[in-house]
Scaffold this active site. Structure first.
Site, PDB file in Angstrom:
ATOM      1  N   TYR A 135       0.939  -1.160   0.046  1.00  0.00           N
ATOM      2  CA  TYR A 135      -0.247  -0.030  -0.157  1.00  0.00           C
ATOM      3  C   TYR A 135       0.944   1.227   0.090  1.00  0.00           C
ATOM      4  O   TYR A 135       1.771   1.214   0.628  1.00  0.00           O
ATOM      5  CB  TYR A 135      -0.941   0.135   1.411  1.00  0.00           C
ATOM      6  CG  TYR A 135      -1.737   1.266   1.415  1.00  0.00           C
ATOM      7  CD1 TYR A 135      -3.025   1.262   0.860  1.00  0.00           C
ATOM      8  CD2 TYR A 135      -1.088   2.344   1.903  1.00  0.00           C
ATOM      9  CE1 TYR A 135      -3.628   2.751   0.848  1.00  0.00           C
ATOM     10  CE2 TYR A 135      -1.756   3.525   2.210  1.00  0.00           C
ATOM     11  CZ  TYR A 135      -2.936   3.807   1.572  1.00  0.00           C
ATOM     12  OH  TYR A 135      -3.842   5.011   1.632  1.00  0.00           O
ATOM     13  N   GLU A 178      -3.314   7.560  -4.328  1.00  0.00           N
ATOM     14  CA  GLU A 178      -3.290   6.420  -3.512  1.00  0.00           C
ATOM     15  C   GLU A 178      -2.956   5.025  -4.540  1.00  0.00           C
ATOM     16  O   GLU A 178      -3.887   5.128  -5.286  1.00  0.00           O
ATOM     17  CB  GLU A 178      -4.613   6.187  -2.802  1.00  0.00           C
ATOM     18  CG  GLU A 178      -4.463   5.006  -1.896  1.00  0.00           C
ATOM     19  CD  GLU A 178      -5.863   4.610  -1.178  1.00  0.00           C
ATOM     20  OE1 GLU A 178      -5.885   4.785   0.170  1.00  0.00           O
ATOM     21  OE2 GLU A 178      -6.885   4.201  -1.875  1.00  0.00           O
TER      22      GLU A 178
END
Length: 405
Positions: A125, A213
């Protein structure tokens, strides 16, 4: 301003960021052809909506999952043949996807993105955003890719890393290598991975992004770092520097009332309650929403009309609030500092005459000339419930809803 995944990846490609090959379709007839263009084999079929949790979402034939028919589980499906790609895509285009971020209702899928399959070795992530506490961009990253970062933060906070970036010089090569080291990336991926991260930073900084993101950020079996998914948000305050980016805006993803409010320069966010709120000042608006909940009801919106509340502003606010069928009463809470309360009271009366208000209206004005304003409202001849204090106003609006008056 949010954009879709396929748009974000096209933007990343312009900066040289490694992303899988993909094609976008807005009708089912193109699915087979696009699958073939990607060379067949394993292809991901991804719904394109502005909400997370698409993979665990459910597609319905209507907006309300309580009354609609379930069509397909999963807004992201893996197809291994043209027939599967056509089936999965057809089950998404024109349907409504419900995820944990769509507020209990479905968002209509206008497009799907077909993306070439990737041989994944590991998932990470990574996001880039501004931390206002330190007044700097930060890179937040974790070894736990493919999961909700909130869940990771709650259960395993030690697996989340933060890196502050000095905006004057940007992300440095040694910082990119530090990120890869903390993620446990193999030595063979260091050179390409560092280049990937530097280009990702360039995309974030160059496009004045509010948030970028990548989840998951993947390490392939050939030791390449790649962005398998991407959420990208432009900073609205910098849009004047990116006129071409405005073309990426998808109005169908926005709430119609929020779009209308933007036309009137009103700060409005639609919620799922029953009390329409009209307040001047964001802090007072938040306090008003809280005390409505303490009174036993729920705010239907956040609406900050700013410091210049006048007849036009209030009338537009009424129209936006009453456009929500869930609104059962309206609570106006204005502090008269920049604008005097008697002027606000006259504006409310004029606006109430211009707009058909068919629900109870509670008004609380405090500050300069508040007593004069209260007298003006009392003599207006309109059905306005006047409150003295914030708690009193919230209780009056709650009682009006319960009594139906």
């Amino acid at each position: 301003m949010k954009i879709h995944e396929y748009q974000a990846k096209e933007l990343l490609r312009r900066y040289g960021v490694a992303v899988p090959d993909g094609r976008v379709a807005d009708n089912a007839a193109d699915l087979g052809r696009l699958y073939d263009e990607l060379g067949g084999g394993i292809v991901a079929v991804k719904s394109q909506i502005h909400a997370g949790g698409r993979g665990k979402g459910i597609a319905y034939d209507g907006e309300d999952p309580k009354t609609a028919k379930k069509i397909q589980e999963g807004g992201v499906k893996v197809a291994r043949s043209a027939d599967e790609a056509k089936t999965y895509g057809s089950n998404l285009i024109g349907k409504y996807l419900v995820t944990h971020q769509t507020g209990g209702v479905g968002k209509k899928v206008q497009k799907v993105y077909l993306e070439k399959g990737t041989d994944i070795a590991r998932e990470f992530y990574l996001s880039i955003l501004v931390d206002r506490a330190v007044s700097k961009p930060i890179i937040m990253y974790s070894t736990e890719g493919g999961m909700d970062i909130e869940e990771v933060a709650a259960k395993t906070p030690d697996k989340i890393f933060r890196l502050e970036v000095e905006p004057a010089i940007g992300l440095q090569p040694w910082q990119a290598r530090e990120i890869l080291f903390n993620l446990g990336a193999p030595q063979e991926s260091m050179k390409q991975g560092a280049d990937f991260l530097l280009k990702l930073w360039s995309a974030y900084y160059g496009e004045d992004s509010a948030m970028l993101e990548v989840n998951p950020l993947v390490l392939t079996k050939t030791n390449q770092i790649m962005a398998l998914d991407c959420k990208f948000t432009f900073d609205d305050n910098a849009m004047y520097r990116h006129p071409d980016a405005a073309k990426l805006h998808d109005a169908s993803e926005e709430d119609p009332l929020e779009l209308k409010a933007a036309e009137f320069n009103l700060n409005y966010v639609r919620l799922d309650g029953n009390v329409g709120c009209m307040v001047n000042g964001a802090g007072l608006a938040m306090a008003t929403m809280d005390i409505i909940k303490l009174a036993g009801e729920f705010p239907a919106n956040f609406l900050d009309v700013g410091g210049g509340a006048n007849a036009t502003t209030v009338a537009n606010g009424f129209r936006i609030i009453l456009g929500d069928p869930n609104v059962k009463a309206i609570f106006i809470n204005v502090f008269g500092g920049i604008v005097q309360c008697d002027r606000v009271a006259n504006g409310i009366i004029q606006a109430a005459k211009d707009v058909n208000i068919h629900v109870p209206l509670v008004v609380r004005l405090k500050g300069t000339n508040a007593d004069i304003a209260k007298d003006i409202l009392a003599k207006s001849g309109l059905k306005i419930l006047v409150a003295d204090e914030l708690k009193d106003g919230a209780e009056k609006v709650a009682e009006a809803i319960r009594s139906g008056k």
